[in-house]
Design a protein around this motif. Structure first.
Motif, PDB file in Angstrom:
ATOM      1  N   GLU A  80      32.484   8.564  35.459  1.00 24.58           N
ATOM      2  CA  GLU A  80      33.900   8.373  35.134  1.00 24.58           C
ATOM      3  C   GLU A  80      34.095   8.020  33.692  1.00 24.58           C
ATOM      4  OE1 GLU A  80      36.662   9.029  36.925  1.00 24.58           O
ATOM      5  OE2 GLU A  80      35.268   9.884  38.387  1.00 24.58           O
ATOM      6  N   ARG A  81      33.231   7.155  33.150  1.00 22.51           N
ATOM      7  CA  ARG A  81      33.307   6.799  31.728  1.00 22.51           C
ATOM      8  C   ARG A  81      33.097   8.021  30.842  1.00 22.51           C
ATOM      9  NH1 ARG A  81      29.293   2.224  31.322  1.00 22.51           N
ATOM     10  NH2 ARG A  81      29.831   1.535  33.384  1.00 22.51           N
ATOM     11  N   LEU A  82      32.233   8.912  31.265  1.00 21.70           N
ATOM     12  CA  LEU A  82      31.965  10.114  30.486  1.00 21.70           C
ATOM     13  C   LEU A  82      33.190  11.023  30.451  1.00 21.70           C
ATOM     14  CD1 LEU A  82      29.792  11.672  28.903  1.00 21.70           C
ATOM     15  CD2 LEU A  82      29.122  12.737  31.049  1.00 21.70           C
ATOM     16  N   LYS A  83      33.914  11.069  31.564  1.00 24.27           N
ATOM     17  CA  LYS A  83      35.122  11.909  31.652  1.00 24.27           C
ATOM     18  C   LYS A  83      36.261  11.368  30.793  1.00 24.27           C
ATOM     19  CE  LYS A  83      34.287  13.448  36.379  1.00 24.27           C
ATOM     20  NZ  LYS A  83      34.769  13.372  37.757  1.00 24.27           N
ATOM     21  N   HIS A 129      19.462   1.344  33.466  1.00 28.38           N
ATOM     22  CA  HIS A 129      19.234   1.359  32.020  1.00 28.38           C
ATOM     23  C   HIS A 129      19.875   2.539  31.284  1.00 28.38           C
ATOM     24  CE1 HIS A 129      16.001  -1.367  33.328  1.00 28.38           C
ATOM     25  NE2 HIS A 129      16.211  -1.930  32.167  1.00 28.38           N
ATOM     26  N   ILE A 130      20.482   3.468  31.985  1.00 29.07           N
ATOM     27  CA  ILE A 130      21.011   4.650  31.300  1.00 29.07           C
ATOM     28  C   ILE A 130      22.463   4.432  30.886  1.00 29.07           C
ATOM     29  CG2 ILE A 130      19.466   6.264  32.444  1.00 29.07           C
ATOM     30  CD1 ILE A 130      21.785   7.084  34.270  1.00 29.07           C
ATOM     31  N   ARG A 138      19.145  14.091  41.461  1.00 29.79           N
ATOM     32  CA  ARG A 138      18.053  13.290  42.041  1.00 29.79           C
ATOM     33  C   ARG A 138      18.575  12.358  43.123  1.00 29.79           C
ATOM     34  NH1 ARG A 138      13.394  11.906  38.997  1.00 29.79           N
ATOM     35  NH2 ARG A 138      12.891  10.776  40.890  1.00 29.79           N
ATOM     36  N   LEU A 139      19.688  11.698  42.849  1.00 26.15           N
ATOM     37  CA  LEU A 139      20.268  10.770  43.816  1.00 26.15           C
ATOM     38  C   LEU A 139      20.765  11.511  45.045  1.00 26.15           C
ATOM     39  CD1 LEU A 139      20.963   7.859  44.495  1.00 26.15           C
ATOM     40  CD2 LEU A 139      23.112   8.158  43.251  1.00 26.15           C
ATOM     41  N   ASP A 140      21.376  12.663  44.846  1.00 28.15           N
ATOM     42  CA  ASP A 140      21.852  13.458  45.979  1.00 28.15           C
ATOM     43  C   ASP A 140      20.696  13.894  46.873  1.00 28.15           C
ATOM     44  OD1 ASP A 140      24.458  13.151  45.133  1.00 28.15           O
ATOM     45  OD2 ASP A 140      24.629  15.175  44.318  1.00 28.15           O
ATOM     46  N   ARG A 188      24.664   1.678  46.520  1.00 30.64           N
ATOM     47  CA  ARG A 188      24.879   0.928  45.275  1.00 30.64           C
ATOM     48  C   ARG A 188      24.573   1.797  44.054  1.00 30.64           C
ATOM     49  NH1 ARG A 188      22.599  -3.264  48.316  1.00 30.64           N
ATOM     50  NH2 ARG A 188      20.546  -2.941  47.413  1.00 30.64           N
ATOM     51  N   LEU A 189      23.485   2.557  44.129  1.00 29.11           N
ATOM     52  CA  LEU A 189      23.149   3.456  43.022  1.00 29.11           C
ATOM     53  C   LEU A 189      24.247   4.485  42.805  1.00 29.11           C
ATOM     54  CD1 LEU A 189      19.377   4.054  43.767  1.00 29.11           C
ATOM     55  CD2 LEU A 189      20.325   2.928  41.741  1.00 29.11           C
ATOM     56  N   ASN A 190      24.776   4.998  43.891  1.00 31.33           N
ATOM     57  CA  ASN A 190      25.844   5.980  43.797  1.00 31.33           C
ATOM     58  C   ASN A 190      27.068   5.384  43.093  1.00 31.33           C
ATOM     59  OD1 ASN A 190      26.928   8.651  44.446  1.00 31.33           O
ATOM     60  ND2 ASN A 190      28.320   7.503  45.768  1.00 31.33           N
ATOM     61  N   ALA A 191      27.420   4.155  43.424  1.00 26.96           N
ATOM     62  CA  ALA A 191      28.573   3.506  42.800  1.00 26.96           C
ATOM     63  C   ALA A 191      28.363   3.333  41.291  1.00 26.96           C
ATOM     64  CB  ALA A 191      28.834   2.154  43.459  1.00 26.96           C
ATOM     65  N   VAL A 192      27.163   2.938  40.899  1.00 30.67           N
ATOM     66  CA  VAL A 192      26.864   2.767  39.474  1.00 30.67           C
ATOM     67  C   VAL A 192      26.927   4.109  38.755  1.00 30.67           C
ATOM     68  CG1 VAL A 192      25.074   2.107  37.806  1.00 30.67           C
ATOM     69  CG2 VAL A 192      25.485   0.699  39.832  1.00 30.67           C
ATOM     70  N   LEU A 193      26.339   5.120  39.354  1.00 30.33           N
ATOM     71  CA  LEU A 193      26.337   6.436  38.728  1.00 30.33           C
ATOM     72  C   LEU A 193      27.748   7.012  38.654  1.00 30.33           C
ATOM     73  CD1 LEU A 193      24.612   8.552  37.381  1.00 30.33           C
ATOM     74  CD2 LEU A 193      24.106   9.516  39.637  1.00 30.33           C
TER      75      LEU A 193
END
Length: 67
Positions: free
Chosen positions: A63-66, A19-20, A34-36, A53-58
């Motif tokens: 990347e979008r932020l960069k 959702h973020i 948190r994920l790490d 899977r969570l890592n891939a989404v994050l």
């Protein structure tokens, strides 16, 4: 970290990360941390796949932020 807490943490991350966005109030670096921390725990294969899977989404969000 005990098994039940680890499962709750993964479930919470699955809910939040789905959702973020990169523009949310809480920075992505917080969720990365948190994920790490969950990634360092002893995971059963199913949990490891969920964390992957969570890592891939994050990573995609980061990347979008960069860009």
């Amino acid at each position: 970290m005990n098994h039940h807490q680890l499962e709750k943490d993964i479930e919470h991350l699955e809910h939040v990360i789905s959702h973020i966005s990169a523009e949310d109030r809480i920075p992505l670096s917080y969720w990365r941390s948190r994920l790490d921390s969950v990634s360092l725990a002893a995971l059963v294969p199913a949990q490891a796949n969920r964390v992957k899977r969570l890592n891939a989404v994050l990573l995609a969000l980061e990347e979008r932020l960069k860009a």
